[in-house]
Design a protein around this motif. Sequence first.
Motif, PDB file in Angstrom:
ATOM      1  N   PHE A 355       0.829  -1.213   0.000  1.00  0.00           N
ATOM      2  CA  PHE A 355       0.000   0.000   0.000  1.00  0.00           C
ATOM      3  C   PHE A 355       0.859   1.257   0.000  1.00  0.00           C
ATOM      4  CE2 PHE A 355       0.413   1.932   4.236  1.00  0.00           C
ATOM      5  CZ  PHE A 355       1.103   0.940   4.921  1.00  0.00           C
ATOM      6  N   ILE A 356       2.110   1.138   0.458  1.00  0.00           N
ATOM      7  CA  ILE A 356       2.950   2.339   0.569  1.00  0.00           C
ATOM      8  C   ILE A 356       3.104   2.988  -0.803  1.00  0.00           C
ATOM      9  CG2 ILE A 356       5.268   3.224   1.084  1.00  0.00           C
ATOM     10  CD1 ILE A 356       5.539   1.150   3.253  1.00  0.00           C
ATOM     11  N   ARG A 357       3.599   2.201  -1.765  1.00  0.00           N
ATOM     12  CA  ARG A 357       3.806   2.781  -3.087  1.00  0.00           C
ATOM     13  C   ARG A 357       2.475   3.163  -3.719  1.00  0.00           C
ATOM     14  NH1 ARG A 357       4.153   2.249  -8.742  1.00  0.00           N
ATOM     15  NH2 ARG A 357       2.763   0.479  -8.570  1.00  0.00           N
ATOM     16  N   LYS A 358       1.480   2.286  -3.568  1.00  0.00           N
ATOM     17  CA  LYS A 358       0.191   2.557  -4.225  1.00  0.00           C
ATOM     18  C   LYS A 358      -0.419   3.861  -3.732  1.00  0.00           C
ATOM     19  CE  LYS A 358      -0.426  -2.224  -5.336  1.00  0.00           C
ATOM     20  NZ  LYS A 358      -0.541  -3.500  -4.648  1.00  0.00           N
ATOM     21  N   ASP A 359      -0.376   4.071  -2.411  1.00  0.00           N
ATOM     22  CA  ASP A 359      -0.964   5.307  -1.862  1.00  0.00           C
ATOM     23  C   ASP A 359      -0.137   6.535  -2.255  1.00  0.00           C
ATOM     24  OD1 ASP A 359      -2.956   3.844  -0.769  1.00  0.00           O
ATOM     25  OD2 ASP A 359      -2.309   4.024   1.320  1.00  0.00           O
ATOM     26  N   LEU A 360       1.173   6.418  -2.165  1.00  0.00           N
ATOM     27  CA  LEU A 360       1.994   7.587  -2.483  1.00  0.00           C
ATOM     28  C   LEU A 360       1.898   7.934  -3.965  1.00  0.00           C
ATOM     29  CD1 LEU A 360       5.190   7.171  -0.255  1.00  0.00           C
ATOM     30  CD2 LEU A 360       3.088   8.413   0.215  1.00  0.00           C
ATOM     31  N   VAL A 361       1.798   6.917  -4.819  1.00  0.00           N
ATOM     32  CA  VAL A 361       1.656   7.185  -6.258  1.00  0.00           C
ATOM     33  C   VAL A 361       0.297   7.828  -6.537  1.00  0.00           C
ATOM     34  CG1 VAL A 361       1.351   6.062  -8.505  1.00  0.00           C
ATOM     35  CG2 VAL A 361       3.326   5.491  -7.080  1.00  0.00           C
ATOM     36  N   LYS A 362      -0.720   7.344  -5.852  1.00  0.00           N
ATOM     37  CA  LYS A 362      -2.062   7.925  -6.051  1.00  0.00           C
ATOM     38  C   LYS A 362      -2.046   9.439  -5.801  1.00  0.00           C
ATOM     39  CE  LYS A 362      -6.690   7.814  -3.898  1.00  0.00           C
ATOM     40  NZ  LYS A 362      -7.445   8.400  -4.991  1.00  0.00           N
ATOM     41  N   TYR A 363      -1.332   9.864  -4.773  1.00  0.00           N
ATOM     42  CA  TYR A 363      -1.341  11.282  -4.400  1.00  0.00           C
ATOM     43  C   TYR A 363      -0.093  12.027  -4.887  1.00  0.00           C
ATOM     44  CZ  TYR A 363      -5.203  10.072  -1.323  1.00  0.00           C
ATOM     45  OH  TYR A 363      -6.400   9.635  -0.825  1.00  0.00           O
ATOM     46  N   LYS A 364       0.592  11.452  -5.863  1.00  0.00           N
ATOM     47  CA  LYS A 364       1.897  12.042  -6.205  1.00  0.00           C
ATOM     48  C   LYS A 364       1.792  13.467  -6.763  1.00  0.00           C
ATOM     49  CE  LYS A 364       3.003  10.280 -10.858  1.00  0.00           C
ATOM     50  NZ  LYS A 364       1.756   9.678 -11.322  1.00  0.00           N
ATOM     51  N   GLY A 365       0.614  13.845  -7.261  1.00  0.00           N
ATOM     52  CA  GLY A 365       0.441  15.190  -7.799  1.00  0.00           C
ATOM     53  C   GLY A 365       0.165  16.249  -6.738  1.00  0.00           C
ATOM     54  N   MET A 366      -0.137  15.793  -5.521  1.00  0.00           N
ATOM     55  CA  MET A 366      -0.546  16.735  -4.467  1.00  0.00           C
ATOM     56  C   MET A 366       0.560  17.738  -4.127  1.00  0.00           C
ATOM     57  SD  MET A 366      -3.598  16.533  -3.555  1.00  0.00           S
ATOM     58  CE  MET A 366      -3.792  17.301  -1.971  1.00  0.00           C
ATOM     59  N   HIS A 367       1.780  17.224  -4.078  1.00  0.00           N
ATOM     60  CA  HIS A 367       2.888  18.097  -3.721  1.00  0.00           C
ATOM     61  C   HIS A 367       3.010  19.245  -4.728  1.00  0.00           C
ATOM     62  CE1 HIS A 367       7.248  19.072  -4.325  1.00  0.00           C
ATOM     63  NE2 HIS A 367       7.021  19.533  -3.127  1.00  0.00           N
ATOM     64  N   GLN A 368       2.875  18.891  -5.999  1.00  0.00           N
ATOM     65  CA  GLN A 368       3.008  19.888  -7.066  1.00  0.00           C
ATOM     66  C   GLN A 368       1.907  20.947  -6.967  1.00  0.00           C
ATOM     67  OE1 GLN A 368       5.721  19.625  -8.596  1.00  0.00           O
ATOM     68  NE2 GLN A 368       5.486  21.347 -10.019  1.00  0.00           N
ATOM     69  N   ILE A 369       0.681  20.488  -6.707  1.00  0.00           N
ATOM     70  CA  ILE A 369      -0.440  21.437  -6.673  1.00  0.00           C
ATOM     71  C   ILE A 369      -0.279  22.388  -5.488  1.00  0.00           C
ATOM     72  CG2 ILE A 369      -2.191  20.130  -5.339  1.00  0.00           C
ATOM     73  CD1 ILE A 369      -4.235  20.948  -7.376  1.00  0.00           C
ATOM     74  N   LEU A 370       0.211  21.857  -4.365  1.00  0.00           N
ATOM     75  CA  LEU A 370       0.419  22.716  -3.193  1.00  0.00           C
ATOM     76  C   LEU A 370       1.564  23.688  -3.441  1.00  0.00           C
ATOM     77  CD1 LEU A 370      -0.058  20.189  -0.265  1.00  0.00           C
ATOM     78  CD2 LEU A 370      -1.636  21.969  -1.014  1.00  0.00           C
ATOM     79  N   LYS A 371       2.505  23.259  -4.247  1.00  0.00           N
ATOM     80  CA  LYS A 371       3.658  24.087  -4.557  1.00  0.00           C
ATOM     81  C   LYS A 371       3.266  25.208  -5.529  1.00  0.00           C
ATOM     82  CE  LYS A 371       8.185  23.502  -6.675  1.00  0.00           C
ATOM     83  NZ  LYS A 371       9.119  22.553  -7.251  1.00  0.00           N
ATOM     84  N   GLU A 372       2.436  24.840  -6.510  1.00  0.00           N
ATOM     85  CA  GLU A 372       2.137  25.783  -7.594  1.00  0.00           C
ATOM     86  C   GLU A 372       0.960  26.698  -7.317  1.00  0.00           C
ATOM     87  OE1 GLU A 372       1.603  23.433 -11.077  1.00  0.00           O
ATOM     88  OE2 GLU A 372       3.742  23.054 -11.288  1.00  0.00           O
ATOM     89  N   GLU A 373      -0.084  26.132  -6.723  1.00  0.00           N
ATOM     90  CA  GLU A 373      -1.298  26.931  -6.541  1.00  0.00           C
ATOM     91  C   GLU A 373      -1.098  27.966  -5.447  1.00  0.00           C
ATOM     92  OE1 GLU A 373      -4.262  27.167  -8.111  1.00  0.00           O
ATOM     93  OE2 GLU A 373      -3.513  25.795  -9.646  1.00  0.00           O
ATOM     94  N   ASP A 374      -1.814  29.044  -5.582  1.00  0.00           N
ATOM     95  CA  ASP A 374      -1.765  30.103  -4.589  1.00  0.00           C
ATOM     96  C   ASP A 374      -2.348  29.583  -3.265  1.00  0.00           C
ATOM     97  OD1 ASP A 374      -1.970  32.388  -3.149  1.00  0.00           O
ATOM     98  OD2 ASP A 374      -3.561  33.295  -4.358  1.00  0.00           O
ATOM     99  N   PRO A 375      -1.523  29.544  -2.203  1.00  0.00           N
ATOM    100  CA  PRO A 375      -2.040  29.012  -0.933  1.00  0.00           C
ATOM    101  C   PRO A 375      -3.200  29.841  -0.377  1.00  0.00           C
ATOM    102  CG  PRO A 375       0.157  29.960  -0.631  1.00  0.00           C
ATOM    103  CD  PRO A 375      -0.102  29.916  -2.101  1.00  0.00           C
TER     104      PRO A 375
END
Lengths: 435, 92
Positions: A355-375
């Motif tokens: 589940f570790i890889r599966k869960d982290l891959v599922k949310y792998k875009g989250m970091h980018q969106i938090l980085k790019e989008e205006d907080p």
Amino acid sequence: MANEKFDAIVVGAGPAGSAAAYTMAKAGLSVVLLERGEFPGAKNLFGGVLYRKQLEDVLPDQWHKAPVERHIVEQRIWLMGKDSAVTFSHRNEAYKEPYNCWTALRVKFDQWFASQAEAAGALPIYETVATELITEGDRVVGVRTDREDGDLYADVVVIADGVNSLLGKQLGIHKEWQPDEVSLAVKEIIALPKEKIQDRFNLEGDEGVTIEFMGETSLGMAGMGFLYTNKDTLSLGIGVMVNHLKKKKIKPYELLDHVKKHPMIRRLVEGGETKEYSGHLIPEGGWNSVPPLSGNGWCITGDAAQLVNFVHREGSNLAMTSGRMAGEAVIEAKKRGDFSRETLRLYDQKVAESFIRKDLVKYKGMHQILKEEDPELLFTRLPQAVNRAAYEMFLVDGVPKGEKQKKAIQYLKQAAGGTWNLLKVGMKGWRAMNG
Amino acid sequence: MSSSIAEKLFTIRYKVDDQSHLIIKDQQVCLTCETKECTHFCPADVYDWTGEITTVAFENCIECGTCRIGCPYYNIHWVYPKGGYGITYKYG
């Protein structure tokens, strides 16, 4: 302790390290468990939720003896406006049998968990810092410690030295974490009489509640707060991305004090006495920040390898599972008498299938969106708009519901800067949460 | 029930080494640093700017590592306190 050689040295007696040490010691390997704190857990901190399944996987017979606070029967999620909240929660008796998760305190839990590894035969060496890895060519062959004659040698070093992982940095398997890959969380343990906790959170016996909150409480930074019930204390904390903290110039403890003043929080912690203040980094880079997990004579586990699912506030469970899997790979390496990358890669494979890889891959875009989008948009304007919309819909003031609905939708569009932007943010969010 | 940072830090048990584990590599860099972010983001107020140099109250450090990553010039040499030294949490 000079020139002694072991099968394995585990650096760090947190959940990952103790799980690895236990797994290997139980299989008869000679294992050293190194810890820089006065005792395991002395330096360790988490929000406070511990999951049963992954603990049970490591300790099938003893997991129920773990020192925990309350078993969680209800989880609440709060979207915070300035003086309001839109809330979502789930409570279920089914979480009792078997337990899903508990609240816990790391000082108690980590000592107990490490003592299981000791009982299985791991040699504890505490109050000792592993200052560097000893290498021969591209092989790790031991660790240097801050003790006199403190070199220790082993076939494998399991690196479980936490989020700052100076040993992982030394290996050069990943670059230094960037400020947008980590959050700083600060927390207070607040003592409150048991009866007050039972009443305020609607609890019986040792039932517990968790609350996660996001929105205006993080003052325009990407982050999440939490309030968890312990036996006779509460854990209240908030974590925000370090790059946002740098920019905003807000002191972390002032942020926490700001959280305490929110009317939804204030009434729950009121009258409590702060017993401990603490702070820690949380790895939040997601799957794209996870380094290779093994090499010649080494494995890296838990926070040190960025194995945290921050969307679901899961970390200690990934740590325990990765520690166990690293331990299993080392046991296999011992059987084969081969501690090279080829055999230890088995650990990477186990993680990849879990589940570790599966869960982290599922949310792998989250970091980018938090980085790019205006907080400010994600953590202030949108939550505020949702709160205003809810306020309108529930307010009976003679305005017809149809008009209120229009207004509510208007708030959301305005917050996002138009219909198109709202849809774009929605789509981005959906994609980020689905691999 | 807000409390000052001094009161908050008072809740943590420290065993303080006589040597700092946090070292400003080059005070000249601090002199030219415009943002002085370390004086804001540190959760234990370890860093202070006197107008001439950055002072380091390493005794207060809670060992989180934010300054290691957060200093825009990576001007802080960051290691762990000696084994057994530094903070010891009671709850964690």
